[in-house]
Design an enzyme around this catalytic site. Structure first.
Site, PDB file in Angstrom:
ATOM      1  N   ARG A  72      28.690 -23.097 -31.054  1.00  0.00           N
ATOM      2  CA  ARG A  72      27.812 -23.907 -30.201  1.00  0.00           C
ATOM      3  C   ARG A  72      28.685 -24.712 -29.247  1.00  0.00           C
ATOM      4  O   ARG A  72      29.810 -25.094 -29.585  1.00  0.00           O
ATOM      5  CB  ARG A  72      26.945 -24.845 -31.048  1.00  0.00           C
ATOM      6  CG  ARG A  72      25.896 -24.073 -31.836  1.00  0.00           C
ATOM      7  CD  ARG A  72      24.939 -24.965 -32.600  1.00  0.00           C
ATOM      8  NE  ARG A  72      24.147 -24.137 -33.499  1.00  0.00           N
ATOM      9  CZ  ARG A  72      22.855 -23.823 -33.312  1.00  0.00           C
ATOM     10  NH1 ARG A  72      22.209 -24.288 -32.267  1.00  0.00           N
ATOM     11  NH2 ARG A  72      22.221 -23.049 -34.165  1.00  0.00           N
ATOM     12  N   ARG A  74      23.158 -33.934 -17.845  1.00  0.00           N
ATOM     13  CA  ARG A  74      23.345 -32.724 -17.020  1.00  0.00           C
ATOM     14  C   ARG A  74      22.124 -32.500 -16.121  1.00  0.00           C
ATOM     15  O   ARG A  74      22.259 -32.067 -14.977  1.00  0.00           O
ATOM     16  CB  ARG A  74      23.613 -31.507 -17.925  1.00  0.00           C
ATOM     17  CG  ARG A  74      25.031 -31.536 -18.514  1.00  0.00           C
ATOM     18  CD  ARG A  74      25.182 -30.720 -19.783  1.00  0.00           C
ATOM     19  NE  ARG A  74      24.843 -29.336 -19.626  1.00  0.00           N
ATOM     20  CZ  ARG A  74      24.616 -28.490 -20.636  1.00  0.00           C
ATOM     21  NH1 ARG A  74      24.715 -28.927 -21.882  1.00  0.00           N
ATOM     22  NH2 ARG A  74      24.308 -27.246 -20.407  1.00  0.00           N
ATOM     23  N   LYS A  96      20.185 -19.120 -16.432  1.00  0.00           N
ATOM     24  CA  LYS A  96      21.118 -18.514 -15.470  1.00  0.00           C
ATOM     25  C   LYS A  96      22.067 -17.549 -16.165  1.00  0.00           C
ATOM     26  O   LYS A  96      22.255 -16.413 -15.724  1.00  0.00           O
ATOM     27  CB  LYS A  96      21.926 -19.615 -14.747  1.00  0.00           C
ATOM     28  CG  LYS A  96      21.071 -20.639 -14.019  1.00  0.00           C
ATOM     29  CD  LYS A  96      21.913 -21.694 -13.320  1.00  0.00           C
ATOM     30  CE  LYS A  96      22.756 -22.559 -14.230  1.00  0.00           C
ATOM     31  NZ  LYS A  96      21.959 -23.433 -15.135  1.00  0.00           N
ATOM     32  N   ARG A 152      27.311 -26.059  -6.798  1.00  0.00           N
ATOM     33  CA  ARG A 152      26.563 -27.162  -7.397  1.00  0.00           C
ATOM     34  C   ARG A 152      26.565 -28.402  -6.526  1.00  0.00           C
ATOM     35  O   ARG A 152      25.928 -29.391  -6.873  1.00  0.00           O
ATOM     36  CB  ARG A 152      27.213 -27.521  -8.737  1.00  0.00           C
ATOM     37  CG  ARG A 152      26.527 -26.910  -9.952  1.00  0.00           C
ATOM     38  CD  ARG A 152      27.396 -27.271 -11.135  1.00  0.00           C
ATOM     39  NE  ARG A 152      26.684 -27.441 -12.357  1.00  0.00           N
ATOM     40  CZ  ARG A 152      26.610 -26.497 -13.297  1.00  0.00           C
ATOM     41  NH1 ARG A 152      27.127 -25.320 -13.124  1.00  0.00           N
ATOM     42  NH2 ARG A 152      25.992 -26.752 -14.418  1.00  0.00           N
ATOM     43  N   ARG A 201      20.663 -23.417 -28.484  1.00  0.00           N
ATOM     44  CA  ARG A 201      21.487 -22.273 -28.049  1.00  0.00           C
ATOM     45  C   ARG A 201      22.747 -22.107 -28.900  1.00  0.00           C
ATOM     46  O   ARG A 201      23.387 -23.067 -29.295  1.00  0.00           O
ATOM     47  CB  ARG A 201      21.906 -22.508 -26.599  1.00  0.00           C
ATOM     48  CG  ARG A 201      22.987 -21.548 -26.134  1.00  0.00           C
ATOM     49  CD  ARG A 201      23.256 -21.647 -24.678  1.00  0.00           C
ATOM     50  NE  ARG A 201      23.605 -22.981 -24.243  1.00  0.00           N
ATOM     51  CZ  ARG A 201      23.668 -23.330 -22.970  1.00  0.00           C
ATOM     52  NH1 ARG A 201      23.385 -22.462 -22.026  1.00  0.00           N
ATOM     53  NH2 ARG A 201      23.997 -24.551 -22.639  1.00  0.00           N
TER      54      ARG A 201
HETATM   55  P1  AP5 Z   1      21.041 -20.018 -20.708  1.00  0.00           P
HETATM   56  O1  AP5 Z   1      20.862 -18.699 -20.062  1.00  0.00           O
HETATM   57  O2  AP5 Z   1      22.292 -20.221 -21.514  1.00  0.00           O
HETATM   58  O3  AP5 Z   1      20.835 -21.177 -19.634  1.00  0.00           O
HETATM   59  P2  AP5 Z   1      21.743 -21.602 -18.402  1.00  0.00           P
HETATM   60  O4  AP5 Z   1      20.833 -21.807 -17.230  1.00  0.00           O
HETATM   61  O5  AP5 Z   1      22.894 -20.683 -18.226  1.00  0.00           O
HETATM   62  O6  AP5 Z   1      22.164 -23.033 -18.940  1.00  0.00           O
HETATM   63  P3  AP5 Z   1      23.579 -23.727 -19.055  1.00  0.00           P
HETATM   64  O7  AP5 Z   1      23.350 -24.863 -20.019  1.00  0.00           O
HETATM   65  O8  AP5 Z   1      24.677 -22.777 -19.399  1.00  0.00           O
HETATM   66  O9  AP5 Z   1      23.732 -24.245 -17.625  1.00  0.00           O
HETATM   67  P4  AP5 Z   1      24.600 -25.371 -17.146  1.00  0.00           P
HETATM   68  O10 AP5 Z   1      24.412 -25.210 -15.705  1.00  0.00           O
HETATM   69  O11 AP5 Z   1      24.321 -26.721 -17.690  1.00  0.00           O
HETATM   70  O12 AP5 Z   1      26.026 -25.005 -17.798  1.00  0.00           O
HETATM   71  P5  AP5 Z   1      27.390 -24.504 -17.182  1.00  0.00           P
HETATM   72  O13 AP5 Z   1      28.105 -23.747 -18.220  1.00  0.00           O
HETATM   73  O14 AP5 Z   1      27.169 -23.884 -15.839  1.00  0.00           O
HETATM   74  O15 AP5 Z   1      19.768 -20.300 -21.641  1.00  0.00           O
HETATM   75  C1  AP5 Z   1      19.744 -21.449 -22.488  1.00  0.00           C
HETATM   76  C2  AP5 Z   1      19.114 -21.069 -23.831  1.00  0.00           C
HETATM   77  O16 AP5 Z   1      17.727 -20.762 -23.637  1.00  0.00           O
HETATM   78  C3  AP5 Z   1      19.732 -19.810 -24.473  1.00  0.00           C
HETATM   79  O17 AP5 Z   1      19.780 -20.008 -25.866  1.00  0.00           O
HETATM   80  C4  AP5 Z   1      18.767 -18.662 -24.118  1.00  0.00           C
HETATM   81  O18 AP5 Z   1      18.718 -17.679 -25.145  1.00  0.00           O
HETATM   82  C5  AP5 Z   1      17.426 -19.410 -24.002  1.00  0.00           C
HETATM   83  N1  AP5 Z   1      16.591 -18.881 -22.921  1.00  0.00           N
HETATM   84  C6  AP5 Z   1      16.994 -18.430 -21.693  1.00  0.00           C
HETATM   85  N2  AP5 Z   1      15.916 -18.045 -20.958  1.00  0.00           N
HETATM   86  C7  AP5 Z   1      14.811 -18.283 -21.748  1.00  0.00           C
HETATM   87  C8  AP5 Z   1      13.408 -18.087 -21.556  1.00  0.00           C
HETATM   88  N3  AP5 Z   1      12.910 -17.572 -20.409  1.00  0.00           N
HETATM   89  N4  AP5 Z   1      12.575 -18.437 -22.577  1.00  0.00           N
HETATM   90  C9  AP5 Z   1      13.070 -18.953 -23.745  1.00  0.00           C
HETATM   91  N5  AP5 Z   1      14.394 -19.138 -23.984  1.00  0.00           N
HETATM   92  C10 AP5 Z   1      15.254 -18.817 -22.993  1.00  0.00           C
HETATM   93  O19 AP5 Z   1      28.126 -25.887 -16.905  1.00  0.00           O
HETATM   94  C11 AP5 Z   1      28.587 -26.700 -17.963  1.00  0.00           C
HETATM   95  C12 AP5 Z   1      29.387 -27.855 -17.388  1.00  0.00           C
HETATM   96  O20 AP5 Z   1      30.545 -27.341 -16.689  1.00  0.00           O
HETATM   97  C13 AP5 Z   1      28.662 -28.715 -16.346  1.00  0.00           C
HETATM   98  O21 AP5 Z   1      27.878 -29.725 -16.958  1.00  0.00           O
HETATM   99  C14 AP5 Z   1      29.836 -29.257 -15.535  1.00  0.00           C
HETATM  100  O22 AP5 Z   1      30.474 -30.322 -16.206  1.00  0.00           O
HETATM  101  C15 AP5 Z   1      30.792 -28.079 -15.496  1.00  0.00           C
HETATM  102  N6  AP5 Z   1      30.599 -27.196 -14.332  1.00  0.00           N
HETATM  103  C16 AP5 Z   1      30.258 -25.861 -14.362  1.00  0.00           C
HETATM  104  N7  AP5 Z   1      30.180 -25.363 -13.122  1.00  0.00           N
HETATM  105  C17 AP5 Z   1      30.465 -26.392 -12.273  1.00  0.00           C
HETATM  106  C18 AP5 Z   1      30.514 -26.498 -10.851  1.00  0.00           C
HETATM  107  N8  AP5 Z   1      30.251 -25.457 -10.040  1.00  0.00           N
HETATM  108  N9  AP5 Z   1      30.835 -27.705 -10.312  1.00  0.00           N
HETATM  109  C19 AP5 Z   1      31.113 -28.783 -11.113  1.00  0.00           C
HETATM  110  N10 AP5 Z   1      31.066 -28.745 -12.462  1.00  0.00           N
HETATM  111  C20 AP5 Z   1      30.737 -27.557 -13.043  1.00  0.00           C
END
Ligand code: AP5
Length: 222
Positions: A164, A176, A17, A92, A131
């Site tokens: 990280r 997660r 994402k 979410r 990552r």
């Molecule tokens: P990346 O693009 O970073 O993946 P992502 O989908 O953004 O994953 P996240 O881990 O950031 O999502 P998340 O939803 O858990 O985290 P968030 O910050 O929203 O890609 C991952 C890796 O893979 C990278 O190294 C990239 O280079 C590689 N990659 C990407 N595409 C690839 C491909 N096609 N092939 C190979 N490699 C690839 O949330 C974190 C925490 O915040 C949550 O757990 C929660 O506690 C809180 N939070 C955030 N938003 C909310 C909400 N709306 N409500 C409640 N809690 C929330």
């Protein structure tokens, strides 16, 4: 009333994402809104919301709708929202989806498209654990799938310090993933019911996913 596109990227941790949202910003001039980034900034700044969110995030659980919505509403009141937005990691929960609909309706808007990035869970543990990001500009990298062109130097800003995330370990990623399937995956049916859902196979290389996503976004944000 605004015609600015409102795009949602749905998908579990590691689906891509954030990676794809940043590329869509570059390609279409839209603004990425990542609630994860906003919450991490609140934690780093030591705000009241950040203090309440920190342990929840480290455990891989979802932060309360109340905290997330307060942060998002502030951001959505800024003038650059008129360029159109890509929501990354929001909504979410059912409550967040309903709140988003109400927030948009107050401005004569609705969700333009919700794209589900479809992946295999097990592969996501490896993606997230590998990552890292530039400590200066936040550009994202991966030990295996996306390394800087010159080792140790950020492609985007030339920075030399990388970081990280505290929640990027295999155990927390599994929590997660559980939270995603229990609370967020049902939103795929919600947006399908509204006729705005598209699905993309996001297991391929980053460039292929970018192309598939761009062709969808190009139809609504050109
Ligand atoms: P990346 O693009 O970073 O993946 P992502 O989908 O953004 O994953 P996240 O881990 O950031 O999502 P998340 O939803 O858990 O985290 P968030 O910050 O929203 O890609 C991952 C890796 O893979 C990278 O190294 C990239 O280079 C590689 N990659 C990407 N595409 C690839 C491909 N096609 N092939 C190979 N490699 C690839 O949330 C974190 C925490 O915040 C949550 O757990 C929660 O506690 C809180 N939070 C955030 N938003 C909310 C909400 N709306 N409500 C409640 N809690 C929330």
């Amino acid at each position: 009333m605004s015609n600015a596109p409102v795009l949602i990227l749905l998908g579990p941790p590691g689906a891509g994402k954030g990676t794809q949202a940043r590329m869509l910003e570059e390609d279409f001039g839209l603004v990425q809104l990542s609630t994860g980034d906003m919450l991490r900034a609140a934690v780093a700044a030591g705000t009241e919301a950040g203090r309440r969110a920190k342990s929840v995030m480290e455990a891989g659980q979802l932060v309360s709708d109340e905290i997330v919505l307060a942060i998002l509403k502030d951001r959505m009141a800024q003038p650059d929202m008129a360029r159109g937005i890509i929501l990354d990691g929001f909504p979410r929960t059912d409550g967040q989806a309903a709140a988003l609909d109400a927030l948009l309706a107050a401005n004569g808007q609705k969700v333009t498209a919700a794209v589900s990035l479809e992946v295999d869970d097990e592969a996501m543990v490896g993606r997230v654990s590998g990552r890292y990001a530039c400590g200066s500009c936040g550009e994202g990298y991966h030990d295996q799938f996306k390394q800087p062109a010159h080792a140790g130097t950020c492609d985007k800003c030339g920075g030399a310090a990388f970081k990280r995330r505290a929640d990027d370990n295999a155990e927390t990623v599994r929590e997660r993933l559980k939270a995603y399937h229990a609370q967020t995956a049902p939103l795929i049916a919600y947006y399908e019911g509204k006729g705005v859902l598209a699905r993309i196979d996001a297991m391929g290389p980053i460039a292929e996913v970018r192309q598939a996503l761009s062709s969808i976004v190009g139809q609504v944000a050109a």
